[in-house]
Design a protein around this motif. Structure first.
Motif, short mmCIF file in Angstrom:
data_model
loop_
_atom_site.label_atom_id
_atom_site.label_comp_id
_atom_site.label_asym_id
_atom_site.label_seq_id
_atom_site.Cartn_x
_atom_site.Cartn_y
_atom_site.Cartn_z
N SER A 285 26.06 43.86 37.42
CA SER A 285 27.48 44.08 36.84
C SER A 285 29.11 43.48 37.32
O SER A 285 29.89 42.74 36.46
N TRP A 286 29.70 43.67 38.42
CA TRP A 286 30.41 43.40 39.15
C TRP A 286 30.14 41.37 39.67
O TRP A 286 31.20 41.03 40.14
N VAL A 287 28.76 41.67 39.79
CA VAL A 287 28.68 40.11 41.15
C VAL A 287 29.21 38.85 38.59
O VAL A 287 29.96 38.43 39.48
N TRP A 288 28.37 39.44 37.72
CA TRP A 288 28.77 38.69 36.84
C TRP A 288 30.29 38.59 36.51
O TRP A 288 31.21 37.73 35.70
N LYS A 289 31.45 40.10 36.64
CA LYS A 289 32.59 40.22 36.17
C LYS A 289 33.90 39.43 37.35
O LYS A 289 34.47 38.36 37.14
N VAL A 290 32.92 38.73 38.96
CA VAL A 290 33.60 37.88 39.20
C VAL A 290 33.62 36.92 39.13
O VAL A 290 34.16 35.48 39.25
N GLU A 291 31.88 36.39 38.86
CA GLU A 291 32.09 35.13 37.53
C GLU A 291 32.75 34.69 37.20
O GLU A 291 33.13 33.84 36.71
N GLN A 292 32.90 35.27 36.38
CA GLN A 292 33.96 35.26 34.76
C GLN A 292 35.33 35.04 35.14
O GLN A 292 35.38 33.84 34.41
N ALA A 293 35.29 35.99 36.09
CA ALA A 293 36.94 36.04 35.82
C ALA A 293 37.36 34.54 36.61
O ALA A 293 38.49 33.90 36.79
N MET A 294 36.41 33.52 37.51
CA MET A 294 36.98 32.99 38.33
C MET A 294 36.61 31.37 37.47
O MET A 294 37.25 31.33 37.35
N ARG A 295 35.62 31.61 36.56
CA ARG A 295 35.48 30.71 35.46
C ARG A 295 36.70 30.64 34.49
O ARG A 295 36.93 29.26 34.41
N THR A 296 37.56 31.63 34.42
CA THR A 296 38.25 31.48 34.00
C THR A 296 39.52 31.00 34.40
O THR A 296 40.21 30.32 33.57
N VAL A 297 39.64 31.66 35.87
CA VAL A 297 41.07 31.11 35.70
C VAL A 297 41.48 29.98 36.76
O VAL A 297 41.88 28.58 37.09
N PHE B 101 36.32 31.66 47.06
CA PHE B 101 34.95 32.37 47.56
C PHE B 101 34.69 33.52 47.47
O PHE B 101 36.07 34.09 48.48
N VAL B 102 34.11 34.71 46.86
CA VAL B 102 34.50 35.36 46.90
C VAL B 102 33.30 36.49 46.99
O VAL B 102 31.77 35.79 46.69
N ARG B 103 32.71 37.37 47.72
CA ARG B 103 32.31 38.69 48.27
C ARG B 103 32.44 39.80 47.25
O ARG B 103 33.38 40.33 47.56
N VAL B 104 30.73 40.19 46.55
CA VAL B 104 30.57 41.10 46.45
C VAL B 104 29.68 42.35 47.41
O VAL B 104 28.45 41.19 47.53
N ILE B 105 30.39 43.11 48.13
CA ILE B 105 30.12 43.81 49.18
C ILE B 105 29.10 45.35 49.11
O ILE B 105 29.97 45.88 48.84
N TRP B 106 28.12 45.68 49.07
CA TRP B 106 27.58 46.66 48.69
C TRP B 106 27.81 48.24 49.86
O TRP B 106 27.78 47.43 51.31
N GLN B 107 28.30 48.98 49.39
CA GLN B 107 28.93 49.81 51.26
C GLN B 107 28.14 50.29 51.29
O GLN B 107 28.42 50.21 52.96
N GLN B 108 26.97 50.96 51.34
CA GLN B 108 25.64 51.46 51.85
C GLN B 108 25.55 50.04 52.66
O GLN B 108 24.78 48.86 52.07
N HIS B 109 24.91 50.65 54.09
CA HIS B 109 23.93 49.66 54.86
C HIS B 109 22.11 49.10 54.12
O HIS B 109 21.25 50.48 54.78
N VAL B 110 22.37 48.49 53.19
CA VAL B 110 20.60 48.30 52.25
C VAL B 110 21.12 46.47 52.90
O VAL B 110 21.49 45.84 52.59
N ALA B 111 19.63 46.12 52.83
CA ALA B 111 19.21 44.57 52.49
C ALA B 111 18.86 43.60 51.99
O ALA B 111 19.60 42.54 51.78
#
Length: 142
Positions: A61-73, A36-46
């Motif tokens: 692009s980071w969400v897709w990167k994490v998804e691809q890493a997770m699928r691979t590993v 379970f991984v989160r990609v969190i935007w630094q600035q407070h926006v909703a």
């Protein structure tokens, strides 16, 4: 920054990557879901539309990167992506590896758990290192 937002004042998990725009964290408070991984935007926006098109593209692009890493590993049966923010209205995405043998499958992980046997998956050090290697590349997928 919000004075009451937990994602403005805490990392939100074990930090894997951070730059001026976002951070990637391993969520440690979902014991049944070690992938379970989160990609969190630094600035407070909703919302995604609070961002410029360029920033939306960068975040996803980071969400897709994490998804691809997770699928691979982790080789899950399915990946769940969610940007709910109902409880914490700070823009973040959840990336969760799902297995047919997991506690809630095929329901969402936050649904009531069915009464059936289940074995919590574990992540060995080599697998964790392989996943972290993908994140450590410090650039989004092209």
């Amino acid at each position: 920054m919000s004075t009451t937002c937990p994602l403005c004042h805490t990392t939100g998990g074990e930090l894997l990557f951070q730059d001026e725009k976002l951070r990637v964290v391993w969520v440690m408070d979902e014991p049944d879901y070690p992938w379970f991984v989160r990609v969190i935007w630094q600035q407070h926006v909703a919302e995604m539309t609070d961002l410029s098109q360029e920033d939306r593209d960068y975040l996803l692009s980071w969400v897709w990167k994490v998804e691809q890493a997770m699928r691979t590993v982790a080789t899950p049966d399915k990946i769940n992506l969610a940007s709910l923010g109902n409880m914490v209205p700070h823009l973040h995405w959840h990336i969760i590896a799902r297995y047919q043998t997991d506690r809630h499958f095929p329901a969402p992980i936050w649904a009531p758990a069915p009464d059936r046997p289940y074995q919590r998956p574990t992540i060995d050090a080599a697998t964790r290192e392989a996943f972290t290697h993908f994140i450590d590349a410090k650039k989004p997928l092209a």
